[in-house]
Design a protein around this motif. Structure first.
Motif, mmCIF file in Angstrom:
data_model
loop_
_atom_site.group_PDB
_atom_site.id
_atom_site.type_symbol
_atom_site.label_atom_id
_atom_site.label_comp_id
_atom_site.label_asym_id
_atom_site.label_seq_id
_atom_site.Cartn_x
_atom_site.Cartn_y
_atom_site.Cartn_z
ATOM 1 N N ILE A 74 0.867 -1.190 0.000
ATOM 2 C CA ILE A 74 0.000 0.000 0.000
ATOM 3 C C ILE A 74 0.894 1.228 0.000
ATOM 4 O O ILE A 74 1.916 1.248 0.681
ATOM 5 N N PHE A 75 0.506 2.240 -0.765
ATOM 6 C CA PHE A 75 1.216 3.510 -0.628
ATOM 7 C C PHE A 75 0.227 4.622 -0.299
ATOM 8 O O PHE A 75 -0.982 4.457 -0.414
ATOM 9 N N ASN A 76 0.801 5.728 0.150
ATOM 10 C CA ASN A 76 -0.014 6.869 0.568
ATOM 11 C C ASN A 76 -0.852 6.574 1.814
ATOM 12 O O ASN A 76 -1.980 7.065 1.944
ATOM 13 N N LYS A 201 14.627 6.268 -8.843
ATOM 14 C CA LYS A 201 13.687 6.519 -9.933
ATOM 15 C C LYS A 201 14.159 7.707 -10.741
ATOM 16 O O LYS A 201 15.033 8.439 -10.282
ATOM 17 N N HIS A 202 13.602 7.930 -11.928
ATOM 18 C CA HIS A 202 12.632 7.089 -12.627
ATOM 19 C C HIS A 202 13.431 6.442 -13.727
ATOM 20 O O HIS A 202 13.920 7.141 -14.621
ATOM 21 N N PHE A 203 13.553 5.128 -13.645
ATOM 22 C CA PHE A 203 14.430 4.385 -14.519
ATOM 23 C C PHE A 203 13.738 4.142 -15.848
ATOM 24 O O PHE A 203 12.779 3.403 -15.894
ATOM 25 N N THR A 279 6.521 -0.351 -10.950
ATOM 26 C CA THR A 279 6.206 0.603 -12.015
ATOM 27 C C THR A 279 5.960 1.964 -11.400
ATOM 28 O O THR A 279 5.723 2.078 -10.203
ATOM 29 N N ASP A 280 5.980 2.982 -12.211
ATOM 30 C CA ASP A 280 5.415 4.237 -11.758
ATOM 31 C C ASP A 280 3.888 4.105 -11.870
ATOM 32 O O ASP A 280 3.363 3.120 -12.396
ATOM 33 N N TYR A 281 3.220 5.103 -11.385
ATOM 34 C CA TYR A 281 1.759 5.117 -11.241
ATOM 35 C C TYR A 281 1.044 4.781 -12.561
ATOM 36 O O TYR A 281 1.116 5.552 -13.523
ATOM 37 N N THR A 282 0.406 3.629 -12.600
ATOM 38 C CA THR A 282 -0.346 3.142 -13.779
ATOM 39 C C THR A 282 0.486 3.072 -15.066
ATOM 40 O O THR A 282 -0.060 3.175 -16.165
HETATM 41 C C1 NOJ Z 1 4.077 9.403 -9.923
HETATM 42 C C2 NOJ Z 1 5.463 9.952 -9.850
HETATM 43 O O1 NOJ Z 1 6.036 9.990 -11.137
HETATM 44 C C3 NOJ Z 1 6.393 9.170 -8.936
HETATM 45 O O2 NOJ Z 1 7.579 9.874 -8.788
HETATM 46 C C4 NOJ Z 1 5.743 8.906 -7.614
HETATM 47 O O3 NOJ Z 1 6.618 8.185 -6.791
HETATM 48 C C5 NOJ Z 1 4.439 8.156 -7.835
HETATM 49 N N1 NOJ Z 1 3.553 8.967 -8.652
HETATM 50 C C6 NOJ Z 1 3.735 7.796 -6.537
HETATM 51 O O4 NOJ Z 1 3.162 8.878 -5.937
#
Ligand code: NOJ
Length: 745
Positions: A74-76, A201-203, A279-282
């Protein structure tokens, strides 16, 4: 045949794991034997909680997924109470596999430090490590295990709002910071409950998006990647970073998230990365609009096959992997490999021993925003400020000067902590007005302008305008007239940089520029205090305003730190790590550019230049003034020629010839004069930050070894080629002393 090779690879990598820590390996494999395919896929599913959402919110019933064992991370979500509540749910599942809690702890958790681009200007690696350590202390007590940091994307385009989150334009410096940050977050033992798993990030190459427009495309040669953009990610891997986040952009035509070359061949096989990739978000879903796959089914297969282990918020793995397995588009080994990596990270964090690891209200109360953490935030903020101009020593302000404070950022609490300020509470942040009042008692203050008069922009930024700019300006001019010196706090609101905050014009917004001109026209001396998340174009300001202090978004203690510097309690020593262009048309502009076949000759029309602006930035990389003055003399090289196994010693005498004690960042650059491929005119290879008392002189020495001379040659081999080199030492990348030597075969 391919399947056989894959199985052999997996077998080998499991063998390796078994050798490294047999107990851990036994634990994970035994657990995996008991897991259903649904439970396995669940471990690869990362969902945001509804506490603090950082992108499109797609999955409202994430709690049900936790209870079903269909979500492994879980994040956030943070606070001991909240994460414990969610972890309790995971503990009700059949196998009680603990959740992993991630969050964007980018520049502090509750105690907010300057934005990364500002912090980078300290050129103090120990401090950069320290702020990460403090962030880890606070965040882990608040229930977190994992931070989506450090961001190490090299960036040469200040139109891109996310330059605020990184280190700037230099690769070598980016490498040093990447290592320091990973050490700071992860410590030496991840099972210690005050550490955080880091995520580089972001690779890869996100900082090179075209035209600085966020989420845009990237097209780059392998040489450029290896030489300039990849080293900071690699350095994080070498420092033992536990996780890697994919970037939104494509790399060589294929989105990073589906790029097998990037995620497996380079990251794992070439660099030896052992952790997991998220992954990054979606980003898996986004491969559909990228035009690479037709649907989520294909997207899921491409990502997993590329070597991407965890799906952030897209639910593609959750919905597609089982079908893909049944259809034999992916193998059980593909899934097992990803699950193994995720469980291994959880094991290393000690979550199987204590799922509530670190989350502790009593500890949180003790460490979060402790006096020592706040003190560190103030010190780091002071050191991140860059004195861009100081004519006739207007700064530091003399005692007894009657001051007026003007500007929309003079009392803007929310802006002080900047973007990506995570769990930071802006109400705890000091503003410049508060800090000046606490020093001087009541002072004359006027906001003077809206941050911008562009209503469309204000709406996008969720800012309500505070009145008519003309009326505000009038009041400001009257306020200015009563003062000896005017401090003008101008710049960007925090939302004008960061993610999805690209700008095509990076000057001060028109409303603020009009205010500045009006106050300037009163004839009162003006100190311009800038707050912003990127280099700005400041030609007019530089030509007219006598003193300019760049303070970025300075964090929780920002107001006090600015006041400390304005009054000379701390003598500024920050140096910019991104060039400030004269105008937007010069972008991309960076100090370590290459030579052309027609280097600039002002007297020759047909050389590389503009008709309407010089080639030089307004403020070059590494630039920053002090209240004192440093002189550089006597550059010495102890040899004319070195052999590959020898070291060259470079020395220079630096003297504090001004009126204040102060710190100086002594910078060393190298140029490979002739090589099999075109090399930059200058590249940073070392620096030393020294403290010199007024009148003090010191010899500063650097050793150059063959490693400092290496680059990717015409065959993409990382080598040093014999021949002539230049060495430059100075106070910034432009103002340097120069020497020469040769590398012998
Ligand atoms: C999108 C961002 O590009 C990334 O840096 C971040 O960690 C994620 N969202 C999660 O919030």
């Amino acid at each position: 045949m391919k399947l056989l090779a894959q199985c052999a690879l997996l077998f080998l990598s499991l063998q390796l794991h078994a050798q490294q820590d047999p107990q851990r390996h036994r634990f994970i494999t035994t657990l995996m034997q008991r897991m259903t395919i649904g439970e396995k896929i669940g471990q690869l599913n990362l969902l945001t909680s509804d506490m603090d959402v950082t992108g499109p919110f797609m999955k409202e019933n994430y709690k049900q997924d936790i209870l079903n064992g269909a979500c492994g991370a879980i994040f956030n979500a943070y606070t001991p109470q909240y994460t414990r509540k969610l972890q309790d749910m995971a503990m009700q599942t059949r196998l009680k596999i603990p959740l992993l809690f991630g969050y964007d702890v980018i520049h502090g958790h509750k105690t907010i430090f300057p934005i990364p681009l500002g912090e980078a200007c300290t050129w103090d690696l120990a401090l950069l490590e320290k702020s990460a350590r403090i962030a880890a202390e606070e965040a882990s007590a608040d229930g977190l295990h994992w931070t989506f940091s450090p961001m190490v994307d090299i960036a040469r385009d200040p139109r891109w709002g996310r330059v605020a989150e990184g280190v700037g334009e230099d690769t070598w410096y980016g490498v040093q910071v990447a290592k320091a940050k990973v050490r700071g977050y992860q410590g030496t033992d991840l099972s210690t409950p005050n550490t955080l798993l880091a995520c580089v990030k972001h690779f890869a190459l996100y900082g090179a998006i075209e035209a600085g427009r966020d989420y845009n495309t990237v097209d780059m040669s392998r040489r450029q990647m290896y030489q300039f953009y990849l080293p900071p990610y690699k350095a994080a891997v070498e420092a033992g970073v536990g996780t890697v986040m994919t970037s939104f952009n494509e790399v060589d035509g294929i989105p990073a998230t589906g790029n097998h070359w990037l995620m497996t061949e380079l990251l794992r096989e070439e660099w030896g990365f052992k952790g997991f990739v998220v992954t990054d978000y979606t980003a898996i879903n986004e491969m559909i609009p990228h035009g690479i796959v037709k649907n989520e089914y294909e997207a899921g297969a491409l990502a997993l096959k590329a070597g991407v282990d965890m799906d952030m918020q897209g639910s593609v793995y959750a919905t597609q992997l089982k079908k893909l397995l049944d259809d034999k588009k992916i193998t059980l080994q593909d899934i097992d490999q990803a699950v193994y990596r995720v469980l291994e990270a959880k094991y290393k964090l000690g979550l199987f021993k204590d799922p509530y690891r670190g989350a502790d209200s009593a500890r949180a109360k003790k460490v979060i925003m402790s006096t020592t953490n706040l003190q560190a935030a103030r010190e780091i903020a002071q050191r991140s400020f860059v004195l861009l101009k100081n004519e006739q020593q207007l700064l530091p302000l003399r005692k007894g000067t009657k001051i007026a404070l003007i500007g929309p950022l003079a009392n803007a609490q929310r802006d002080m902590i900047g973007n990506w300020s995570a769990a930071g509470d802006y109400k705890q942040a000091s503003t410049l007005l508060e800090a000046l009042k606490s020093r001087l008692g009541d002072i004359d203050y006027a906001p003077g302008a809206n941050l911008s008069d562009d209503r469309g922009l204000l709406k996008k930024l969720n800012i309500t305008d505070t009145g008519r700019s003309e009326d505000m300006r009038k009041e400001a001019v009257e306020t200015a007239r009563k003062a000896d010196v005017v401090i003008l706090a101008l710049g960007e609101s925090q939302g004008m940089s960061g993610e999805a905050a690209s700008r095509s014009d990076i000057g001060l917004p028109a409303s603020q520029r009009a205010l500045l001109e009006a106050v300037y026209n009163t004839g009162k001396p003006v100190v311009l205090v800038l707050m912003n998340g990127r280099p700005l174009t400041l030609e007019w300001e530089d030509a007219h305003i006598p003193a300019i202090l760049e303070t970025w978004f300075p964090g929780t203690q920002g107001g006090y730190a600015i006041a400390d510097v304005l009054f000379g309690d701390y003598n500024p020593a920050g140096k910019i790590t991104m060039s400030f262009p004269r105008n937007t048309g010069q972008i991309p502009i960076y100090y370590n550019h290459k030579n052309t076949g027609r280097p600039l000759d002002p007297n020759n029309k047909y050389t590389s230049k503009y008709l309407d602006v010089s080639n030089e930035p307004l403020y070059p990389f590494g630039y920053g003034l002090s209240y004192t003055k440093f002189t550089y003399n006597n550059l010495q090289l102890d040899k004319k020629n070195i052999r590959p196994q020898e070291k060259l010693r470079v020395s220079v005498t630096v003297e504090n010839a001004g009126d204040y004690d102060g710190e100086e960042v002594v910078q060393l650059y190298i140029q490979d004069v002739t090589a099999s491929v075109n090399r930059p005119v200058k590249e940073l290879r070392n620096f030393r930050k020294i403290m010199l008392k007024k009148g003090e002189r010191r010899e500063v020495t650097f050793d150059i070894s063959v490693n400092d001379l290496k680059f990717y040659d015409k065959n993409m081999k990382y080598v040093a080629e014999p021949g002539a080199f230049k060495v430059f030492v100075g106070t910034n990348s432009r103002d340097v002393l120069e020497g020469e030597f040769s590398l012998l075969p």
